[in-house]
Design an enzyme around this catalytic site. Structure first.
Site, PDB file in Angstrom:
ATOM      1  N   LYS A  40       0.796  -1.223   0.000  1.00  0.00           N
ATOM      2  CA  LYS A  40       0.000   0.000   0.000  1.00  0.00           C
ATOM      3  C   LYS A  40       0.829   1.275   0.000  1.00  0.00           C
ATOM      4  CE  LYS A  40      -3.666  -0.178  -0.402  1.00  0.00           C
ATOM      5  NZ  LYS A  40      -4.872  -0.584  -1.183  1.00  0.00           N
TER       6      LYS A  40
HETATM    7  N1  PMP Z   1      -3.399  -7.454   1.748  1.00  0.00           N
HETATM    8  C1  PMP Z   1      -3.117  -6.508   2.660  1.00  0.00           C
HETATM    9  C2  PMP Z   1      -2.364  -6.912   3.882  1.00  0.00           C
HETATM   10  C3  PMP Z   1      -3.562  -5.183   2.488  1.00  0.00           C
HETATM   11  O1  PMP Z   1      -3.303  -4.264   3.424  1.00  0.00           O
HETATM   12  C4  PMP Z   1      -4.318  -4.872   1.350  1.00  0.00           C
HETATM   13  C5  PMP Z   1      -4.866  -3.481   1.187  1.00  0.00           C
HETATM   14  N2  PMP Z   1      -6.088  -3.279   1.895  1.00  0.00           N
HETATM   15  C6  PMP Z   1      -4.579  -5.882   0.406  1.00  0.00           C
HETATM   16  C7  PMP Z   1      -4.099  -7.155   0.644  1.00  0.00           C
HETATM   17  C8  PMP Z   1      -5.418  -5.656  -0.812  1.00  0.00           C
HETATM   18  O2  PMP Z   1      -4.841  -4.767  -1.717  1.00  0.00           O
HETATM   19  P1  PMP Z   1      -5.771  -3.856  -2.611  1.00  0.00           P
HETATM   20  O3  PMP Z   1      -6.434  -2.860  -1.695  1.00  0.00           O
HETATM   21  O4  PMP Z   1      -4.826  -3.175  -3.542  1.00  0.00           O
HETATM   22  O5  PMP Z   1      -6.766  -4.710  -3.293  1.00  0.00           O
END
Ligand code: PMP
Length: 466
Positions: free
Chosen positions: A47
């Site tokens: 992120k």
């Molecule tokens: N895994 C973790 C540990 C995350 O913090 C996030 C972000 N919320 C994600 C997966 C998913 O990523 P995205 O928001 O880009 O779909």
């Protein structure tokens, strides 16, 4: 070796690791699996990329000005990225974190100088106390505030079109055939997937890794135990909107991964490959391993591991925690011979009573229940799994209801909430019997047995004491 003039230069640019032990290559068949280690980004997660991209876009658009405040609702990682970038640039950073996120993430946020506000996410999204509503109000009230809104901000998926996608293409020399990632806001899979499809003229398949009960891949929307991915729906939700950062057309298919498989895969990744990653990495890797099994050596699978297991040492990366919620059943060590709750498990399905039932309905449901007590849980229109532990709102005791009706203190048409008892203690199916007795304490005659975080039966004191 790299020399950085600024920490923001250390965002992204993460390595790929070949997973040779877990992918089972060597016993014939299967495709090589490489993991994109996003926990090596400066803020410890994928992120960072979205956070930098959103801040830069907001500055360009004049939405974020000197002296301003960055606000965001996050399971933690986006907030950490925003805190690192925001504090470097002199902004105040105010982060709303789900009360269900691992505690370590809030601690990390505070250490980076963010102000943290905990708010519930296990309510309907429209509820004024829901995390999303709390941060929205703050953004309206604080002068100079900018709500990053990763869920609907195009700069989130765009970060991955510009960085994650090109990195993977270059790192694999264009040989990638399958990309696997979880879907939270959808930014990672939508941006990376779109880039990889475009650059490969459609050759790369994109596979979403989703918790089994998440609605993204057709689940019933009931809670799951992997943080930060999937889409949970509270039964009281009025309108269920999906994030605009998620472009479902990019995903060719989903692998639906039960919590136990996700959590134990993350545990195995640390033990066998030396990579300590979070539970959503376990989901993604489980999906990648399933995918690779059906492919050949000419294929190449890349799985994205979003964050580090260090943020989950009190939860998913703790054997005690896994055992408590019924995810781990192996003995603690070779000398541990004590029988577990599994040995006294009642095979009959557990009776749960809907929180919307009347006392009369509850009594009818309780009649065949030994001991006359049952957990009360949220009503869900479509239910394909046993009730999740977090959907249990209390308990109902048949003899207490009968007494109240007989004494005229209550009527059969009254809602059962009038006589709602406490949430019963819980015990994981892999815990030793002595733990179950300890959970009962002096006050309770029965505990709810959890298998995979879900209530599957009751264990009564008489069963434990022989
Ligand atoms: N895994 C973790 C540990 C995350 O913090 C996030 C972000 N919320 C994600 C997966 C998913 O990523 P995205 O928001 O880009 O779909």
């Amino acid at each position: 070796m790299a020399v950085y003039e600024s920490v923001t230069d250390a965002i992204g640019g993460t390595p790929l690791f070949r997973l040779s032990r877990l992918s089972g290559l060597g016993d014939g068949g299967g495709a090589p699996v490489y993991a994109k280690a996003e926990f090596l980004s400066i803020g410890g997660s994928v992120k960072d990329r979205a956070a930098l991209s959103m801040v830069q876009a907001a500055e360009r658009a004049g939405l974020l000005r000197p002296g301003g405040t960055i606000i965001e609702a996050t399971s933690g990682n986006t907030g950490i990225g925003l805190a690192i970038i925001g504090r470097q640039r002199g902004y105040r950073v105010l982060v709303g974190v789900s009360d269900r996120s691992a505690r370590e993430k809030s601690d990390i946020l505070r250490a980076y100088g963010a102000e943290v506000l905990l708010a519930p996410t296990s309510l309907p999204k429209e509820h004024p106390d829901h995390l999303f509503q709390v941060v929205r109000r703050l953004a309206e009230e604080i002068p100079g505030a900018w709500l990053a809104n990763q869920y609907d901000n195009p700069a989130n998926p765009d970060a991955h079109v510009r960085t994650t996608g090109p990195e993977i293409w270059e790192q694999t020399g264009g040989r990638i055939t399958h990309f696997v990632a979880g879907v939270g806001t959808g930014g990672t899979i939508s941006g990376t997937g779109a880039y990889l499809k475009q650059v490969s003229a459609g050759r790369v398949s994109v596979i979403g890794a989703d918790p089994e009960s998440s609605v993204y891949s057709g689940g019933d929307g009931s809670p799951y135990f992997v943080e930060s991915i999937g889409h949970f729906v509270h039964p009281g939700t009025v309108e269920d909107l999906w994030p605009e950062s998620f472009h479902p057309g990019v995903v060719d298919r989903f692998e639906r991964i039960p919590d136990r498989e996700s959590l134990l895969t993350a545990r195995q990744l640390a033990r066998e490959e030396g990579l300590l990653a979070g539970p959503s990495s376990g989901t993604a890797l489980a999906a990648a391993l399933r995918t690779a099994r059906g492919l050949g050596p000419e294929d190449l699978v890349v799985v994205l591991l979003p964050d580090s297991g260090r943020s989950y040492l009190s939860k998913a990366l703790s054997d005690d925690w896994l055992r408590q919620w019924g995810f781990l059943e192996e003995p603690r060590d070779a000398d541990d011979k004590e029988p577990t709750v599994r040995s006294v498990l009642d095979p009959a399905p557990l009776t749960t009573v809907s929180s919307r039932a009347t006392l009369g309905e509850a009594l009818a449901a309780l009649r065949p229940v030994p001991g006359g007590v049952a957990p009360v849980a949220l009503e869900r229109q479509e239910r394909r799994h046993p009730v999740s532990a977090s959907e249990v709102t209390g308990s109902i005791d048949g003899s207490a209801v009968e007494a109240a009706l007989a004494e005229g203190r209550a009527r059969p048409d009254d809602p059962l909430t009038a006589l709602l008892g406490p949430v019963l203690p819980t015990v994981g199916v892999g815990q030793p019997l002595s733990d179950a007795l300890a959970a009962l304490g002096a006050a309770h005659s029965a505990a709810v047995v959890l298998v995979d975080g879900r209530a599957v039966s009751l264990v009564h004191r008489s069963r434990l004491t022989g």
